[in-house]
Design a protein around this motif. Sequence first.
Motif, mmCIF file in Angstrom:
data_model
loop_
_atom_site.group_PDB
_atom_site.id
_atom_site.type_symbol
_atom_site.label_atom_id
_atom_site.label_comp_id
_atom_site.label_asym_id
_atom_site.label_seq_id
_atom_site.Cartn_x
_atom_site.Cartn_y
_atom_site.Cartn_z
ATOM 1 N N THR A 1 3.819 10.634 1.590
ATOM 2 C CA THR A 1 3.435 8.918 1.423
ATOM 3 C C THR A 1 1.650 8.729 2.406
ATOM 4 N N ARG B 1 -1.768 7.961 2.913
ATOM 5 C CA ARG B 1 -2.351 6.345 3.690
ATOM 6 C C ARG B 1 -2.988 6.675 5.199
ATOM 7 N N LYS C 1 0.917 -1.328 -0.403
ATOM 8 C CA LYS C 1 0.162 0.108 0.084
ATOM 9 C C LYS C 1 1.202 1.078 0.080
ATOM 10 N N GLU C 2 1.676 1.145 1.139
ATOM 11 C CA GLU C 2 3.162 2.215 0.548
ATOM 12 C C GLU C 2 3.602 2.221 -0.134
#
Length: 111
Positions: free
Chosen positions: A81, A85, A24-25
Amino acid sequence: PLFLSLLADLFPGMSPPAKGEYPKEEAILSRVVEKYGLVYHEDWILKVIQLFETTRVRHGIMLVGPSGGGKSCIFKCLKDTLQERHNIPYKDARFNPKAIRAQEMYGETDP
């Protein structure tokens, strides 16, 4: 390589730890890199991930290195990021280490 060779010397016969995976990151990071017009270079992305892993186990981090080494871009991309997130704003504090005492920078204990 040096760290892995030290691990091999200290723990013979054991395989090195697996590389952390953060899909995801890394997906968000690729969009952030594109947003800033940077090149998605695997070695550079590894540095961002290493900083991310460091932030998970440490606080009060300093990035040091030569001018033009990418410290600001790595930090800015990781910050963006993580903000995307976790959907929360992150703060950073920058200061001139020559303008304060070492005890103010690193902390001190009362005797």
